[in-house]
Scaffold this motif. Structure first.
Motif, PDB file in Angstrom:
ATOM      1  N   LEU A  35     140.303  85.293   6.516  1.00 47.79           N
ATOM      2  CA  LEU A  35     141.206  85.463   5.430  1.00 47.79           C
ATOM      3  C   LEU A  35     140.524  85.998   4.182  1.00 47.79           C
ATOM      4  N   LEU A  36     139.426  85.177   3.942  1.00 52.29           N
ATOM      5  CA  LEU A  36     138.504  85.470   2.630  1.00 52.29           C
ATOM      6  C   LEU A  36     137.899  86.933   3.039  1.00 52.29           C
ATOM      7  N   LYS A  37     137.438  87.192   4.076  1.00 48.10           N
ATOM      8  CA  LYS A  37     136.910  88.473   4.604  1.00 48.10           C
ATOM      9  C   LYS A  37     137.809  89.753   4.361  1.00 48.10           C
ATOM     10  N   MET A  40     138.242  90.284   0.567  1.00 44.01           N
ATOM     11  CA  MET A  40     137.055  90.879   0.086  1.00 44.01           C
ATOM     12  C   MET A  40     137.046  92.224   0.414  1.00 44.01           C
ATOM     13  N   LYS A  41     137.535  92.723   1.576  1.00 49.82           N
ATOM     14  CA  LYS A  41     137.615  94.120   1.887  1.00 49.82           C
ATOM     15  C   LYS A  41     138.541  94.814   0.972  1.00 49.82           C
ATOM     16  N   LYS A  42     139.706  94.147   0.673  1.00 51.64           N
ATOM     17  CA  LYS A  42     140.860  94.655  -0.142  1.00 51.64           C
ATOM     18  C   LYS A  42     140.396  94.927  -1.676  1.00 51.64           C
ATOM     19  N   ASN A  43     139.609  93.810  -2.110  1.00 54.18           N
ATOM     20  CA  ASN A  43     139.194  93.653  -3.441  1.00 54.18           C
ATOM     21  C   ASN A  43     137.661  93.725  -3.573  1.00 54.18           C
ATOM     22  N   PRO A  44     136.890  94.677  -3.239  1.00 62.71           N
ATOM     23  CA  PRO A  44     135.356  94.779  -3.279  1.00 62.71           C
ATOM     24  C   PRO A  44     135.010  94.377  -4.861  1.00 62.71           C
TER      25      PRO A  44
END
Length: 89
Positions: A35-37, A40-44
């Motif tokens: 979920l954290l990954k 992070m992909k959606k909100n670089p």
């Protein structure tokens, strides 16, 4: 390298999340990591977006303000010190 962390999570949420992870054939740690990954992909880390993605009203403002290199940090953030007491952010 994996690290242990301590999180405070509502007990009913934790129970539901554990059940969900188990139903997907994984454990809670892997579920949280995945979920954290995704987040992070959606909100670089970079907050900078292409001008074309900005609201047209904001696009017209691009280039209006010129800043000295000292006023912009290494991560592209504008320094509060650049504006002194007039800072509004």
């Amino acid at each position: 390298m994996n690290q242990n962390v301590t999180l405070r999570i509502n007990s009913s949420v934790l129970e539901q999340a554990s059940d969900y992870a188990r139903s997907k054939g994984t454990d809670l740690s892997e579920l949280v990591e995945n979920l954290l990954k995704q987040v992070m992909k959606k909100n670089p880390k970079s907050k900078i977006r292409p001008v074309s993605e900005l609201d047209p009203r904001v696009q017209r403002l691009v280039g209006v303000v010129r800043l000295d290199e000292k006023e912009v940090g290494l991560d592209g953030e504008i320094s509060r010190m650049a504006f002194g007491e007039r800072c509004f952010f």
